[in-house]
Enzyme design. Structure first.
Site, PDB file in Angstrom:
ATOM      1  CB  CYS A   2      -6.474  28.406 -28.691  1.00 25.08           C
ATOM      2  SG  CYS A   2      -4.868  28.919 -29.317  1.00 25.08           S
ATOM      3  N   GLY A  28      -5.604  22.156 -28.776  1.00 20.32           N
ATOM      4  CA  GLY A  28      -4.255  22.667 -28.578  1.00 20.32           C
ATOM      5  C   GLY A  28      -3.506  21.820 -27.588  1.00 20.32           C
ATOM      6  CG  ASN A 103     -10.093  29.732 -30.485  1.00 20.23           C
ATOM      7  OD1 ASN A 103     -11.099  29.113 -30.798  1.00 20.23           O
ATOM      8  ND2 ASN A 103      -8.980  29.613 -31.166  1.00 20.23           N
ATOM      9  N   GLY A 104      -8.322  32.600 -31.539  1.00 20.66           N
ATOM     10  CA  GLY A 104      -8.442  33.299 -32.821  1.00 20.66           C
ATOM     11  C   GLY A 104      -7.204  34.129 -33.090  1.00 20.66           C
ATOM     12  CE1 TYR A 252      -7.830  16.965 -38.703  1.00 20.76           C
ATOM     13  CE2 TYR A 252      -7.475  19.167 -37.830  1.00 20.76           C
ATOM     14  CZ  TYR A 252      -7.049  17.861 -37.994  1.00 20.76           C
ATOM     15  OH  TYR A 252      -5.867  17.460 -37.450  1.00 20.76           O
TER      16      TYR A 252
END
Ligand code: SF4
Length: 473
Positions: A2, A28, A103-104, A252
């Site tokens: 995210c 996202g 985020n996570g 990535y």
């Protein structure tokens, strides 16, 4: 995966949040949301869809205020639905007054949720972000803790990855888990406002005076008095541990123009390519990346090897990333819509094809078939990461272990499945050489050595497998 954003001190807070989310759209693409405070209450807009589709000028007009937070989501924990999207807003008797975006993934989600439920706390979703906000608000409202004390307790109790922005009606809080697994940066903008974002590329477009990464376990409060930093003792509670940043952000996920974990992502990607080239002796005509995530790995390889770099495959940017489309059927069909080889380019050529990683291998197999059908005589596949054999529990939606090709097959079987003439993965040592402090990184999806505790009911069964993925000719 995210992306988050937090803005304090601008009359255009929601608009800036939308701009930042747009820069983080790659993190996202399923849903997005912004919560903004007008000083009396917090208004929220969140929907399934892309930032530019959801946040029209009319929608942003309705999100007035000087504090705002936002989120773009790709689902990892909780189903793909609007109620699991973020930000989460919690109401008290005074209306909606707290909001949070994170985020996570939380790795002791179930036990912390059960504890809160036993105390009478209700949940509306299965999302990690809701757990974080319910925890903080419970501590503030029922235990009369300050927000800083509540966040400190959260860091002592809640395990996993959580780069987070939290707001009340007139303050913004920014914090990061003690291992700093996911990225988070903060900046002061030239008009005196402050912005926090998952990736620094979302700050660059704002004309920043200064910016820096939020330290692991650090808590930052921003209000009318300015920016205050709170050191946190969560690190001391894990004495001897170092940070554990996600190495896959460099390989990535992150945009190449971002600065993460003390490194330019672009430079790390080029070093990955150079490491691959140094370990290789294959003779070929061209180096071709699988666009876009392998572009700079391939550039590093080409520069080091002296073999020409060519964009032989062209990507249609209006098709979503193959890896981040949740449904297998859509994934398979979209490969040919997404990549098109240049006319006559591959005919008679020996090709070094570079990709960042192999997860299931189904997309790469089709790309290889496509290139072969265009006349390539040899395809030598080079991968900018070690073999992915283990799932991620810290915020990346890698599939379960039995869907990972490097778990299902050995080296020779993968070569045959993909239809390539040779295959080379990186070793973990090679990858470690591409960053300044490899000991500060998580490599668990390659090694199975998970640095942060994962409770049993979240950690699916992990099977450890000895397998040699080194280069064979
Ligand atoms: S397991 Fe892999 S994807 Fe997950 S945080 Fe660690 S390095 Fe990143």
């Amino acid at each position: 995966m995210c992306g988050i954003i937090g803005v304090f001190g601008s009359d255009r807070a929601a608009e800036i949040a939308a701009l930042g989310l747009f820069a983080e759209q790659h993190r996202g693409q399923e849903s997005c949301g912004i919560a903004a405070s007008n000083g009396s209450y917090i208004k929220l807009c969140k929907q399934m869809g892309l930032v530019k589709e959801v946040f029209s000028n009319e929608v942003l007009e309705g999100l007035k205020g000087r504090v705002a937070i936002g989120h773009v989501r790709y689902p990892t924990c909780g189903s793909s639905s609007e109620y699991n999207s973020q930000p989460h807003v919690v109401e008290t008797l005074f209306g909606p007054v707290f909001a949070l975006a994170s985020n996570g993934d939380i790795t002791n989600y179930n036990s912390v949720k059960e504890k809160l439920q036993e105390k009478g706390v209700f949940f509306h979703s299965n999302n990690d972000g809701e757990l974080l906000i319910r925890y903080i608000v419970y501590k503030i409202v029922y235990e009369h803790k300050t927000t800083i004390a509540a966040i400190r307790e959260l860091m002592a109790e809640i395990k996993g990855a959580y780069s987070t922005v939290f707001m009340n009606r007139d303050e913004l809080y920014i914090f990061r888990d003690p291992y700093g697994i996911r990225p988070l940066s903060v900046a002061e903008v030239s008009d005196g406002s402050y912005v926090a974002a998952s990736e620094s590329c979302a700050l660059d477009l704002l004309g920043v005076k200064w910016k820096r990464e939020v330290k692991p376990a650090e808590i930052i409060r921003i209000n009318k008095q300015g920016l205050q930093i709170y050191e946190n003792n969560a690190r001391e509670m894990r004495e001897g541990d170092s940070e554990k940043h996600c190495i896959f952000e460099h390989i990535y996920f992150a945009r190449p123009d971002s600065f993460e974990y003390g490194e330019n992502v672009y430079d790390v990607r080029k070093r990955i390519g150079a490491e691959l080239a140094l370990a290789d002796d294959v003779k070929a005509d061209v180096v071709v990346p699988v666009p876009d995530s392998a572009n700079f790995i391939a550039l590093g390889y080409a520069e080091k090897s002296g073999i020409p770099y060519e964009m032989g495959l062209i990507r249609n940017h209006y098709v979503g990333r193959t890896f981040i489309q949740p449904d297998q059927t859509v994934r398979d069909e979209s490969v040919y819509h997404k990549f098109n080889p240049l006319s006559n380019f591959f005919t008679g050529k020996k090709v070094i094809l570079i990709d960042d990683s192999i997860v299931r291998g189904t997309t790469l197999r089709k790309i290889v078939k496509l290139i072969k059908s265009k006349g390539a005589t040899e395809i030598h596949l080079r991968i900018g990461s070690p073999a992915v054999q283990y799932s991620c529990f810290y915020g990346i939606d890698t599939p379960s272990q039995d869907e990972l090709i490097a778990f299902q097959k050995d080296y020779r079987e993968i070569v045959d499945f993909l239809g390539v003439d040779s295959l080379m993965y990186m070793s973990q040592e090679m990858l470690g050489r591409t960053v300044a402090f490899p000991e500060k990184y998580c490599f668990a999806c390659f090694s199975g050595k998970y640095p942060v505790e994962i409770e049993e009911n979240i950690r699916r069964k992990i099977i450890y497998k000895e397998c040699d993925f080194s280069y064979h000719r």
